[in-house]
Design an enzyme around this catalytic site. Structure first.
Site, PDB file in Angstrom:
ATOM      1  N   ARG A  63      -5.926  48.707 -25.447  1.00 43.51           N
ATOM      2  CA  ARG A  63      -5.030  48.228 -24.184  1.00 43.51           C
ATOM      3  C   ARG A  63      -5.806  47.158 -23.192  1.00 43.51           C
ATOM      4  NH1 ARG A  63      -5.545  53.867 -21.214  1.00 43.51           N
ATOM      5  NH2 ARG A  63      -6.840  52.994 -19.669  1.00 43.51           N
TER       6      ARG A  63
ATOM      7  N   GLU B 165      -4.009  50.200 -13.832  1.00 43.36           N
ATOM      8  CA  GLU B 165      -5.563  49.842 -13.498  1.00 43.36           C
ATOM      9  C   GLU B 165      -5.692  48.259 -13.855  1.00 43.36           C
ATOM     10  OE1 GLU B 165      -7.959  52.490 -15.526  1.00 43.36           O
ATOM     11  OE2 GLU B 165      -7.320  54.062 -14.048  1.00 43.36           O
TER      12      GLU B 165
ATOM     13  N   GLU C 151      -3.541  59.694 -11.077  1.00 43.86           N
ATOM     14  CA  GLU C 151      -3.991  60.327 -12.275  1.00 43.86           C
ATOM     15  C   GLU C 151      -5.196  61.145 -11.927  1.00 43.86           C
ATOM     16  OE1 GLU C 151      -5.175  57.670 -15.402  1.00 43.86           O
ATOM     17  OE2 GLU C 151      -3.506  56.383 -15.301  1.00 43.86           O
TER      18      GLU C 151
ATOM     19  N   TRP D 100     -13.559  59.963 -22.030  1.00 41.94           N
ATOM     20  CA  TRP D 100     -14.280  58.317 -21.770  1.00 41.94           C
ATOM     21  C   TRP D 100     -15.618  58.594 -21.484  1.00 41.94           C
ATOM     22  CZ3 TRP D 100     -14.923  58.348 -16.789  1.00 41.94           C
ATOM     23  CH2 TRP D 100     -14.031  58.847 -15.987  1.00 41.94           C
TER      24      TRP D 100
ATOM     25  N   GLU E  54      -6.950  59.346 -27.016  1.00 39.15           N
ATOM     26  CA  GLU E  54      -7.029  59.947 -26.045  1.00 39.15           C
ATOM     27  C   GLU E  54      -6.866  61.540 -26.595  1.00 39.15           C
ATOM     28  OE1 GLU E  54      -5.324  57.923 -22.765  1.00 39.15           O
ATOM     29  OE2 GLU E  54      -7.277  57.039 -22.128  1.00 39.15           O
ATOM     30  N   LYS E  55      -6.713  61.781 -27.856  1.00 35.51           N
ATOM     31  CA  LYS E  55      -6.119  62.983 -28.248  1.00 35.51           C
ATOM     32  C   LYS E  55      -7.083  64.260 -27.940  1.00 35.51           C
ATOM     33  CE  LYS E  55      -8.052  62.213 -32.849  1.00 35.51           C
ATOM     34  NZ  LYS E  55      -8.401  60.787 -32.594  1.00 35.51           N
ATOM     35  N   PHE E  56      -8.348  64.153 -27.253  1.00 39.99           N
ATOM     36  CA  PHE E  56      -8.933  65.254 -27.042  1.00 39.99           C
ATOM     37  C   PHE E  56      -8.784  65.333 -25.466  1.00 39.99           C
ATOM     38  CE2 PHE E  56     -11.259  64.325 -30.921  1.00 39.99           C
ATOM     39  CZ  PHE E  56     -10.727  65.248 -31.637  1.00 39.99           C
ATOM     40  N   HIS E  57      -8.281  64.554 -24.789  1.00 40.93           N
ATOM     41  CA  HIS E  57      -7.960  64.387 -23.321  1.00 40.93           C
ATOM     42  C   HIS E  57      -7.277  65.592 -22.825  1.00 40.93           C
ATOM     43  CE1 HIS E  57      -7.424  63.039 -19.154  1.00 40.93           C
ATOM     44  NE2 HIS E  57      -8.244  61.987 -19.602  1.00 40.93           N
TER      45      HIS E  57
HETATM   46  C1  GAL Z   1      -7.084  56.051 -17.068  1.00 41.95           C
HETATM   47  C2  GAL Z   1      -5.732  55.434 -17.663  1.00 41.95           C
HETATM   48  C3  GAL Z   1      -4.881  56.621 -18.422  1.00 41.95           C
HETATM   49  C4  GAL Z   1      -5.804  57.157 -19.292  1.00 41.95           C
HETATM   50  C5  GAL Z   1      -6.782  58.173 -18.497  1.00 41.95           C
HETATM   51  C6  GAL Z   1      -7.766  58.567 -19.193  1.00 41.95           C
HETATM   52  O1  GAL Z   1      -8.074  55.039 -16.579  1.00 41.95           O
HETATM   53  O2  GAL Z   1      -5.078  54.986 -16.441  1.00 41.95           O
HETATM   54  O3  GAL Z   1      -4.257  55.743 -19.176  1.00 41.95           O
HETATM   55  O4  GAL Z   1      -6.396  56.350 -20.200  1.00 41.95           O
HETATM   56  O5  GAL Z   1      -7.708  57.049 -17.799  1.00 41.95           O
HETATM   57  O6  GAL Z   1      -8.610  59.531 -18.309  1.00 41.95           O
END
Ligand code: GAL
Length: 674
Positions: free
Chosen positions: A118, A157, A315, A323, A363-366
């Site tokens: 993205r 962002e 968020e 990440w 992001e499945k482990f988020h």
């Molecule tokens: C942010 C983003 C979200 C998600 C999140 C994960 O930077 O806006 O979409 O990716 O990180 O921590």
């Protein structure tokens, strides 16, 4: 900034916002029904929808299918859950790039970034902007009368992953931007100092973005490129904001900024002017030994971006992210303390990424409010309890944080220090800021973040870490402040260059020389691993030493060893009825705490309330009530704080004067003012 148009950051909500990013497109209708039931259980009152839905809604140019989103919004409306609808312009569809490969962003070294993730777009691309305009117009018109929408969430962002784009279109737009800024090539050549290394420009079309070159490119050009980049992303934001404002003038506009202390690409002072609500995405860093201080730091800078008014945690995470290199899960009680700390630092909403953990994708482990483990998990139970806590704080909304100190924050200084060929590669803007912040935190002082030319007069203390790029206007501002009785603390490597990154006339610290009453003869950066002693402080420091000669200032501490042994390390200058301190050493947070303790004692600066070592005390003030947030970051020891008031979280009236704080405990005292 137009935030003041709104009495509350989200006028369509009569509580503190609590919820998160919601991606019903990843789930079946049955799961979405369950989501609604569970959102009620958790006290969710706001979700953000559509952030990456462009490809789903516009399958081909100009063909829109809003049906699935309609159904979801209707379902949420029936359930009385409000929605912040996103413009999904951070993720253009694949078909767009097939038609417009030139809209892909290009890195400094010429690498073109691909699709499949993205945020892969060039902000200057006319095709990208036109596609955004078409999509956002259709979206806004389609939903203009939908009662469930209480906020627009623009893009996601801006600029965080890509930063500056170096493509040919960016070069063209940069030239236009420069023509507006400098009018003439003579002006540009002078501002960029192009007599150095034979860079004189005779035609605007000769100018390029600061692409990868054999050596560091012109630092003045580079800083302008970052200014230009801020303006380009801000233009994309304004394009969308103008559309949604014209269609739905009653709905506030928000964009989510990334954590301002982690993200250096864009000047958020400038960008925040585009929106009504400042949303911030803020995450704990797993490698931070004192992460709650990092979080408070991010919160205070975020409030600065919102110019002191309430902001939105757009968020944060219930537990681990994906990440970082090591995605550490939050410890018991940490999520609750984090969320309540954000509210203490001025947030009027606490949203998470994300509502339900994804089963697929990167992001499945988020972590999520509803984790992979479902409702039989500690995270879920904690989320439900947190929802009740947040609701109990409803009356805090709109109140303003009371700070005892201000710190000057400046993106152009940050950019400029990264331009290469600096006295040392080991000096880092964000590191110095964090050290000073931590010292202020250790003294339990609440800190506002300001731009260098902002009015400083209401603060008893102003701290200036590494304001490398100091305009004459900023220098005059600090001088006026000190003359009027203020106390200023300036770290080394401040006052050095002007807006064009040209060294100020005369010796360092240039624009701040007179204020500080010192002259620096030479910087003496240290070799990696070398340290020097700052005699009276009992501290050893690395990275930096410099030869300071007092020119009016008194010497408070001297270097005890190294190239400047016996010469000043800390000085104090009397300026009018105030004072200006200079700290020429890279002291760590513990040593800076000792320095600032002395400074604040002398200036009579005290915290909101006296508290123990690991306790955070922040006061927010409403029209007739103060809200004193007390957060015990010690997970093992309880403590007491001398205060009175009714704890909004428990309803307990603390009238004995002693408020007990459990290990990891949080108390929010409502204190009626007489
Ligand atoms: C942010 C983003 C979200 C998600 C999140 C994960 O930077 O806006 O979409 O990716 O990180 O921590």
């Amino acid at each position: 900034m137009t935030t003041s148009r709104w009495p509350s950051i989200v006028p369509g909500l009569d509580e503190i916002a609590f919820g998160g990013d919601y991606s019903p497109e990843q789930w079946s209708a049955e799961v979405c029904e369950e989501d609604i039931r569970l959102m009620h259980e958790a006290g969710v009152n706001l979700v953000q929808i559509g952030i990456f839905l462009w490809a789903a809604i516009e399958p081909a140019p100009g063909e829109f299918d809003f049906d699935p989103l309609d159904r979801m919004l209707d379902r949420l409306h029936r359930a009385d859950i409000r929605v912040s609808v996103a413009t999904p312009t951070a993720a253009p569809p694949a078909w767009f790039f097939r038609r417009h490969p030139e809209a892909l962003p290009v890195k400094r070294d010429g690498r073109v970034l691909g699709i499949g993730a993205r945020e892969s777009y060039c902000p200057s691309s006319p095709a990208y902007r036109a596609a955004c305009e078409r999509f956002v117009t259709a979206l806004a018109k389609h939903y203009q009368d939908h009662p469930v929408i209480v906020m627009w969430h623009l893009n996601n962002e801006y600029g965080v992953q890509v930063g500056p784009c170096y493509c040919e279109q960016s070069a063209v737009s940069f030239r236009e931007w420069l023509r507006e800024r400098y009018t003439t090539l003579d002006g540009l050549n002078a501002a960029w100092g192009t007599t150095f290394w034979g860079q004189h420009y005779y035609d605007w079309d000769e100018i390029q973005p600061p692409r990868l070159a054999p050596m560091p490119v012109n630092p003045s050009q580079r800083n302008d490129y970052f200014r230009f980049t801020t303006d380009e992303y801000a233009r994309c934001c304004r394009l969308e904001a103008d559309i949604v404002r014209s269609v739905t003038p009653g709905i506030p506009v928000m964009t989510n900024f990334a954590d301002p202390v982690e993200t250096g690409y864009l000047d958020y002072w400038r960008f925040a002017e585009e929106v009504d609500v400042v949303g911030i995405d803020t995450y704990l860093m797993g490698n931070d030994p004192r992460p709650h201080i990092g979080l408070a730091f991010a919160g205070d800078v975020s409030r600065g971006v919102a110019r002191g008014r309430p902001w939105l945690v757009n968020e944060h995470s219930t537990s681990a992210v994906t990440w970082q290199t090591h995605n550490v899960a939050k410890r018991p009680g940490e999520m609750r303390r984090n969320t309540l700390a954000h509210i203490a630092h001025g947030a009027d909403g606490a949203l998470f990424f994300q509502w339900r953990a994804s089963r697929f994708g990167s992001e499945k482990f988020h972590s999520a409010m509803l984790p992979q483990a479902g409702t039989s998990s500690q995270v879920w139970r904690d989320v439900v309890a947190l929802g009740a806590d947040v609701r109990a704080l409803t009356e805090v909304r709109g109140s303003l944080v009371q700070a005892q100190a201000a710190v000057l924050w400046h993106w152009p200084s940050w950019w400029a220090m990264q331009s290469g060929y600096q006295p040392t590669a080991d000096h880092h803007y964000e590191e110095r800021h964090r050290a000073y912040y931590e010292a202020l935190w250790n003294l339990h002082l609440t800190t506002d973040y300001l731009a260098p030319t902002d009015d400083l007069s209401r603060y008893p203390l102003v701290v200036v870490p590494s304001l490398y790029l100091t305009s004459q206007e900023a220098a005059a501002n600090l001088r006026r402040y000190a003359e009027g009785g203020g106390t200023v603390v300036v770290s080394y490597f401040s006052g050095i260059v002007d807006e064009n990154d040209h060294i100020h006339d005369g010796p360092y610290p240039g624009a701040l020389r007179e204020l500080l009453g010192v002259v620096t003869e030479e910087f003496h950066p240290l070799r990696p691993g070398d340290t020097v002693e700052v005699a009276g402080l009992g501290a050893r420091t690395d990275v930096w030493s410099e030869r300071v000669v007092p020119a009016g200032a008194e010497t408070i501490e001297t270097f005890g060893s190294g190239p400047d042994a016996g010469h000043p390390a800390i000085t104090r200058n009397t300026v009018g009825s105030g004072s200006a301190w200079y700290v020429a050493a890279k002291l760590d947070a513990a040593a800076l705490t000792r320095v600032l303790r002395r400074v604040t004692a002398e200036a009579g600066i005290v915290p909101a309330v006296p508290v123990g070592a690991d306790v955070e005390a922040v006061r927010r003030s409403g029209p007739d009530t103060d809200y004193l947030f007390l957060i015990n970051h010690d997970a093992e020891r309880s403590t007491t704080v001398t205060a009175t008031g009714r704890d909004l979280l428990t309803g307990v009236e603390h009238d004995s004067g002693q408020v007990p704080l459990e290990p990891s405990g949080v108390v929010v005292l409502a204190q009626r003012r007489a």
